[in-house]
Design an enzyme around this catalytic site. Structure first.
Site, PDB file in Angstrom:
ATOM      1  N   GLU A   1      -5.144  -8.694   0.755  1.00 26.79           N
ATOM      2  CA  GLU A   1      -5.814  -8.368   2.012  1.00 26.79           C
ATOM      3  C   GLU A   1      -7.304  -8.153   1.734  1.00 26.79           C
ATOM      4  O   GLU A   1      -7.677  -7.542   0.732  1.00 26.79           O
ATOM      5  CB  GLU A   1      -5.289  -7.089   2.676  1.00 26.79           C
ATOM      6  CG  GLU A   1      -3.924  -7.185   3.292  1.00 26.79           C
ATOM      7  CD  GLU A   1      -3.494  -5.867   3.934  1.00 26.79           C
ATOM      8  OE1 GLU A   1      -4.374  -5.088   4.405  1.00 26.79           O
ATOM      9  OE2 GLU A   1      -2.279  -5.596   3.960  1.00 26.79           O
TER      10      GLU A   1
ATOM     11  N   GLU B   1       0.810  -1.224   0.000  1.00 24.64           N
ATOM     12  CA  GLU B   1       0.000   0.000   0.000  1.00 24.64           C
ATOM     13  C   GLU B   1       0.846   1.278   0.000  1.00 24.64           C
ATOM     14  O   GLU B   1       0.759   2.113   0.905  1.00 24.64           O
ATOM     15  CB  GLU B   1      -0.941   0.012   1.199  1.00 24.64           C
ATOM     16  CG  GLU B   1      -1.924  -1.116   1.222  1.00 24.64           C
ATOM     17  CD  GLU B   1      -2.933  -1.042   2.358  1.00 24.64           C
ATOM     18  OE1 GLU B   1      -3.906  -1.833   2.331  1.00 24.64           O
ATOM     19  OE2 GLU B   1      -2.778  -0.184   3.252  1.00 24.64           O
TER      20      GLU B   1
END
Length: 472
Positions: A370, A171
């Site tokens: 995720e 991320e």
């Protein structure tokens, strides 16, 4: 109503597992030769900013309990797991001397995964900049790009004979947003021009790490983990709403997705950056570095959609420029919510991502790296057998898997699904406020682990490589 059930089968060798990060699980944050990272330092100077004043010192104690934890992973059907290497544990100052205790620890962890027949996917950077590197500017400083490439090369050289799936960043948009726009991460800057520089240098750092990996001619793959948040306009017929959604997508998704997968930035994003005087400092040869070092695969973290509409008023030029100058947020009237995080639950988003990757990014191999649901005070749901009955998490995962399966059945090249996370872990400023794990972690009782109902349910899914659903 029919009680018939049937199974949705997933591709052979599909990866089932979970994800975590070093800082959020290892503990021992100031022990065994580890240097400070920005979280250790921020907690030291501002502990009141952390939920219940819980910092990164101990977190979930994976450093001491990894053998038992990896055994637990195997017991619930995991065939893969993603975690990260702590840069400041391996190289305490970010550059220079390697900490041999860290080498021994990571070798032992990776061996344990392999012995349990669990494929480790290893990330090089998960929000945890070494303090020594942050003190000279962090990702704003081009020197850190070179330091990161050196660190990556050390990791590949030390562990590449064991690790076949590497990811450069998790991320990477998050340190940009949280550290340089919205004050959620250290260094708590609000400056969009500096944010753009941080984003640009991070993209170059990722490509340089992949360049190092290629130069070593190892037999694995190198990718990146991106949190892709689909941008949906309020009105698909309104050109201004469509424009707002496109700009949000450019800023928050394509700013990393396009250079990582396509090797170049979208022209629309370049134009937007130029028009708003946000051009970063660029070095000679950067264009070729990006073009020649694309990722082999993509990890996608998906939690929620982004819903936007055209801005209701012109941005005040006396205020610092922010992404919200280009759109307003919009609440979809039909939304479902995870009230504990304030996040919309929109399962179809994972299908839309699957189709976007298939249709616009060469159908690159990808996996869900995720997906998960954080809930407060889960102790409310403990039954007589001391098991948390987290049916809400089972429902959340099941509905996302149904949409993911649809994307796969329509040709999207997805090879796995990982939940956040295996066990409850420490979550940056939120500490243990929201629990995500298949295993409960009792931080008041020596981090004792106990399985939740969702962990038992996931075991059946992973071991059968299929999802049982009811016929409608």
């Amino acid at each position: 109503m029919s009680n018939d059930k049937y199974n949705l089968s997933f591709p052979p060798n599909f990866l089932w597992g979970a994800a975590c990060s070093a800082t959020q699980t290892e503990g021992a944050s100031l022990e065994h030769g580890k240097g400070k990272n920005i979280w250790d330092y921020w907690y030291e100077i501002n502990p009141e900013k952390f939920f219940n004043n819980i910092g990164p010192k101990d977190t979930s104690n994976f450093y001491s309990m990894y053998k038992e934890d990896i055994k637990r992973m195997k017991e619930i059907g995991f065939n893969s797991f993603r975690t990260s290497i702590s840069w400041s544990r391996l190289i305490p100052d970010g550059r220079g001397e390697i900490n041999q205790e860290a080498v021994n620890f990571y070798n032992d962890v990776f061996d344990e995964f392999i012995n349990q027949d669990i494929t480790p996917i290893i990330c090089l950077f998960h929000f945890d900049m070494p303090l020594a590197m942050q003190n000279i500017g962090g990702w704003e400083n081009r020197e850190i790009v070179e330091a990161f490439a050196e660190y990556a090369e050390q990791c590949f050289s030390l562990f590449g004979h064991k690790i076949k799936y590497w990811t450069t960043f998790n991320e990477p948009i998050v340190p940009v947003e949280c550290g340089y726009l919205y004050e959620f991460h250290y260094p708590c800057v609000i400056d969009m021009k500096r944010a753009v520089q941080v984003a640009y240098n991070t993209a170059i750092a990722s490509a340089k790490a992949i360049e190092k990996y290629k130069s070593l001619k190892q037999d694995g793959k190198a990718g990146i983990i991106l949190n892709l948040t689909p941008s949906y306009p309020r009105d698909n017929e309104n050109p201004e709403d469509l424009k707002a959604a496109n700009i949000a997508d450019l800023l928050f998704n394509r700013s990393f997705l396009d250079p990582a997968v396509n090797g170049k930035y979208p022209e629309e994003l370049i134009s937007l950056i130029k028009e708003n005087d946000l051009i970063p400092v660029i070095s000679d040869g950067d264009e070729n570095i990006l073009l020649n070092n694309k990722v082999d695969f993509l990890g996608v973290n998906y939690y929620q959609p982004r819903r936007v509409k055209a801005p209701s008023k012109v941005w005040d030029s006396n205020k610092p420029l922010m992404p919200e100058a280009f759109f307003d947020y919009y609440q979809w009237p039909e939304r479902k919510m995870n009230k504990y995080r304030g996040w919309e639950i929109y399962e179809k988003g994972i299908y839309d991502i699957a189709m976007n990757i298939k249709n616009n990014y060469g159908n690159i191999p990808w996996y869900v790296s995720e997906n998960g649901m954080g809930v407060q005070e889960e102790e409310r749901f403990i039954n007589n057998e001391d098991i948390i009955e987290d049916d809400y998490r089972i429902e959340f995962i099941k509905e996302h898997l149904i949409w993911l399966h649809k994307g796969i059945s329509e040709g999207s090249n997805c090879f796995g699904y990982h939940i956040w996370t295996f066990m409850d872990n420490w979550s940056w400023l939120n500490g243990y406020k929201n629990r995500y794990g298949f295993f409960r972690v009792d931080i008041e009782n020596n981090f004792k682990r106990s399985i939740k109902k969702s962990g038992l349910w996931f075991k059946k899914v992973a071991e059968s490589n299929s999802l049982e659903i009811s016929a409608k």
